[in-house]
Design an enzyme around this catalytic site. Sequence first.
Site, PDB file in Angstrom:
ATOM      1  N   THR A 151       0.184  -0.911   0.371  1.00 20.91           N
ATOM      2  CA  THR A 151       0.325  -0.190   0.099  1.00 20.91           C
ATOM      3  C   THR A 151       1.061   1.219   0.106  1.00 20.91           C
ATOM      4  O   THR A 151       2.078   1.349   0.548  1.00 20.91           O
ATOM      5  CB  THR A 151      -1.043   0.024   1.060  1.00 20.91           C
ATOM      6  OG1 THR A 151      -1.687  -1.144   1.384  1.00 20.91           O
ATOM      7  CG2 THR A 151      -1.744   1.562   1.653  1.00 20.91           C
ATOM      8  N   LYS A 153      -0.414  -0.704  -4.111  1.00 23.76           N
ATOM      9  CA  LYS A 153      -2.164  -0.210  -4.044  1.00 23.76           C
ATOM     10  C   LYS A 153      -1.088   0.719  -3.777  1.00 23.76           C
ATOM     11  O   LYS A 153      -1.639   1.521  -2.821  1.00 23.76           O
ATOM     12  CB  LYS A 153      -2.890  -1.212  -3.726  1.00 23.76           C
ATOM     13  CG  LYS A 153      -3.970  -1.010  -3.243  1.00 23.76           C
ATOM     14  CD  LYS A 153      -4.623  -1.708  -1.525  1.00 23.76           C
ATOM     15  CE  LYS A 153      -5.557  -2.502  -3.059  1.00 23.76           C
ATOM     16  NZ  LYS A 153      -6.661  -3.685  -1.643  1.00 23.76           N
ATOM     17  N   LYS A 166      -3.595   4.464  -2.654  1.00 18.95           N
ATOM     18  CA  LYS A 166      -4.736   5.241  -2.071  1.00 18.95           C
ATOM     19  C   LYS A 166      -4.591   6.575  -2.504  1.00 18.95           C
ATOM     20  O   LYS A 166      -3.747   7.066  -2.815  1.00 18.95           O
ATOM     21  CB  LYS A 166      -4.487   5.035   0.117  1.00 18.95           C
ATOM     22  CG  LYS A 166      -4.682   3.468   0.349  1.00 18.95           C
ATOM     23  CD  LYS A 166      -5.243   3.170   0.557  1.00 18.95           C
ATOM     24  CE  LYS A 166      -5.310   1.693   0.850  1.00 18.95           C
ATOM     25  NZ  LYS A 166      -6.567   1.366   1.237  1.00 18.95           N
ATOM     26  N   ASP A 188      -7.341   2.254  -4.888  1.00 21.42           N
ATOM     27  CA  ASP A 188      -8.178   2.202  -3.636  1.00 21.42           C
ATOM     28  C   ASP A 188      -8.212   3.515  -3.074  1.00 21.42           C
ATOM     29  O   ASP A 188      -7.818   4.102  -2.847  1.00 21.42           O
ATOM     30  CB  ASP A 188      -7.160   1.954  -3.193  1.00 21.42           C
ATOM     31  CG  ASP A 188      -8.434   0.511  -1.711  1.00 21.42           C
ATOM     32  OD1 ASP A 188     -10.013   1.472  -1.730  1.00 21.42           O
ATOM     33  OD2 ASP A 188      -8.533   0.399  -0.901  1.00 21.42           O
ATOM     34  N   GLU A 234     -11.212   0.095  -6.827  1.00 21.26           N
ATOM     35  CA  GLU A 234     -11.102  -0.558  -5.827  1.00 21.26           C
ATOM     36  C   GLU A 234     -11.780   0.113  -4.906  1.00 21.26           C
ATOM     37  O   GLU A 234     -11.720   1.550  -4.499  1.00 21.26           O
ATOM     38  CB  GLU A 234     -10.284  -1.424  -4.504  1.00 21.26           C
ATOM     39  CG  GLU A 234     -10.712  -1.756  -3.448  1.00 21.26           C
ATOM     40  CD  GLU A 234      -9.510  -2.582  -3.053  1.00 21.26           C
ATOM     41  OE1 GLU A 234      -8.344  -2.624  -3.383  1.00 21.26           O
ATOM     42  OE2 GLU A 234     -10.233  -2.982  -1.250  1.00 21.26           O
ATOM     43  N   ASP A 284     -15.119  -3.746  -1.950  1.00 17.38           N
ATOM     44  CA  ASP A 284     -14.347  -4.348  -0.989  1.00 17.38           C
ATOM     45  C   ASP A 284     -15.217  -4.181  -0.376  1.00 17.38           C
ATOM     46  O   ASP A 284     -16.037  -4.879   0.045  1.00 17.38           O
ATOM     47  CB  ASP A 284     -12.819  -3.004  -0.803  1.00 17.38           C
ATOM     48  CG  ASP A 284     -12.351  -3.468   0.228  1.00 17.38           C
ATOM     49  OD1 ASP A 284     -12.816  -4.796   1.280  1.00 17.38           O
ATOM     50  OD2 ASP A 284     -11.081  -2.744   0.743  1.00 17.38           O
ATOM     51  N   LYS A 291     -11.703 -10.427   2.851  1.00 20.14           N
ATOM     52  CA  LYS A 291     -10.588  -9.973   3.560  1.00 20.14           C
ATOM     53  C   LYS A 291     -11.711 -10.490   4.721  1.00 20.14           C
ATOM     54  O   LYS A 291     -12.947 -10.839   4.962  1.00 20.14           O
ATOM     55  CB  LYS A 291     -10.597  -8.894   3.819  1.00 20.14           C
ATOM     56  CG  LYS A 291      -9.668  -7.694   3.363  1.00 20.14           C
ATOM     57  CD  LYS A 291     -10.034  -6.712   3.396  1.00 20.14           C
ATOM     58  CE  LYS A 291      -9.026  -5.825   2.546  1.00 20.14           C
ATOM     59  NZ  LYS A 291      -9.667  -4.245   2.724  1.00 20.14           N
ATOM     60  N   CYS A 310      -6.201  -7.507   3.504  1.00 23.31           N
ATOM     61  CA  CYS A 310      -5.791  -7.660   5.456  1.00 23.31           C
ATOM     62  C   CYS A 310      -6.463  -6.293   5.259  1.00 23.31           C
ATOM     63  O   CYS A 310      -6.111  -5.530   4.312  1.00 23.31           O
ATOM     64  CB  CYS A 310      -4.702  -8.191   5.315  1.00 23.31           C
ATOM     65  SG  CYS A 310      -3.715  -7.409   4.972  1.00 23.31           S
ATOM     66  N   ASP A 368      -2.983  -9.073  -1.752  1.00 19.94           N
ATOM     67  CA  ASP A 368      -3.200  -7.427  -1.237  1.00 19.94           C
ATOM     68  C   ASP A 368      -2.473  -7.952   0.147  1.00 19.94           C
ATOM     69  O   ASP A 368      -4.138  -7.769   1.393  1.00 19.94           O
ATOM     70  CB  ASP A 368      -4.378  -6.999  -1.971  1.00 19.94           C
ATOM     71  CG  ASP A 368      -3.784  -4.978  -1.040  1.00 19.94           C
ATOM     72  OD1 ASP A 368      -3.098  -4.951  -0.508  1.00 19.94           O
ATOM     73  OD2 ASP A 368      -5.640  -4.706  -0.262  1.00 19.94           O
ATOM     74  N   ASP A 385       0.169  -6.800   2.867  1.00 19.76           N
ATOM     75  CA  ASP A 385       1.092  -6.655   2.444  1.00 19.76           C
ATOM     76  C   ASP A 385       0.616  -5.773   4.594  1.00 19.76           C
ATOM     77  O   ASP A 385       1.785  -4.577   5.328  1.00 19.76           O
ATOM     78  CB  ASP A 385       0.626  -4.886   2.381  1.00 19.76           C
ATOM     79  CG  ASP A 385      -0.242  -4.266   2.367  1.00 19.76           C
ATOM     80  OD1 ASP A 385      -1.539  -4.527   3.017  1.00 19.76           O
ATOM     81  OD2 ASP A 385      -0.456  -2.534   1.892  1.00 19.76           O
TER      82      ASP A 385
HETATM   83 MG    MG Z   1      -9.746  -1.769   0.218  1.00 24.76          MG
END
Ligand code: MG
Length: 364
Positions: free
Chosen positions: A135, A160, A162, A190, A218, A243, A267, A295, A321, A323
């Site tokens: 991330t 990923k 954000k 995301d 996402e 998600d 998740k 996670c 994912d 991490d």
């Molecule tokens: Mg997410």
Amino acid sequence: MKITDIRFGMLRVPLKTPFKTALRSVDQVEDIVVMVNTDSGHVGYGEAPATAVITGDTHGSIIEAIRHYISPRLIGHEVADLNHLTHLVQGAMEKNSSAKAAVEIAIYDLWGQLYNAPLYRLLGGGDPVITTDITISVDYIDKMVADSMAAVERGFESLKIKVGKDIGVDIERVKAIYAAVEGRALLRLDANQGWTAKQAVYALQTLEDAGVRLELVEQPVKAHDLDGMKYITERVHTPVMADESVFGPMEVIELIRMRAADIVNIKLMKTGGLSNAIRIADIAAIYGVDCMIGCMLEGSISVAAAVHLAVAKSHAITKIDLDGPSLCAFNPVDGGVLFNDSEISVTDAPGLGIREIRGLELVG
Ligand code: MG
């Protein structure tokens, strides 16, 4: 091997760098560890973080749910009766998915120990090495570019990113990172529910027109807004992943039926543990829908369980994912899953192979 009692601990691990999304900022992993004891002396380990803004679970609610609703149903039962145990966990109460996940993870750990095999083998086997993304927290553009370059230098081939703060700046963030790492890493965006459906279509079409190729976007809109997810999915080329919109198998079926997303992010803290995560992977595989396994801010106990699942269900879970452990300043857990930046590998240790958890504070 019969369950005799369940005890709790608190595990705190500082992060290397603060974790910032459109919803929150966090600077340490702070998770409840669940220890399920048995009459044979074997101990199963589970873990859950508080994620009030996503699942509604807090440290207090996780402990109370397990202590007063889940644990009393399990005491005296055989670990060998796995399906019965997971049924008891899931039926103990509504919601509380992280509490259920922590207990299920510990039960599956024991189930592996009972048969003296790593969990992924009992779930169907597979190649015990997987590759995770990492991330990049939402921040000033220069900081995000520098963090992205550093991650690529560490060997990460998927980032990923954000976003979801300010649509104009978000577009500039992504363009700058794409230009900096082009050809060396895939980008996953995301938005953590930070955009409206129209903003998402605008941002993604602008990026697509600028030649920015994204692996996926996402959860661009609010969790409950499946119509918004569908609106975006119909209008952009970039694959859309759900998600926060999907927790359990029923919601995944509805999402697929509506064609509201192209990919599902599994998740364990949303599914309530491994039993429903397995169901989701199997449902998605039937429909040819890819899954990511993700996670929360979790340590290497609960993430280890997700790794075993990902190995065993690699035909459906094609994106990793996981991490959480890489974001931590150190790994306090000696276990059967080895986290080495982007590469995660699993040993032959039975169950999850947890041998030691340093710094675990027992909760009375
Ligand atoms: Mg997410």
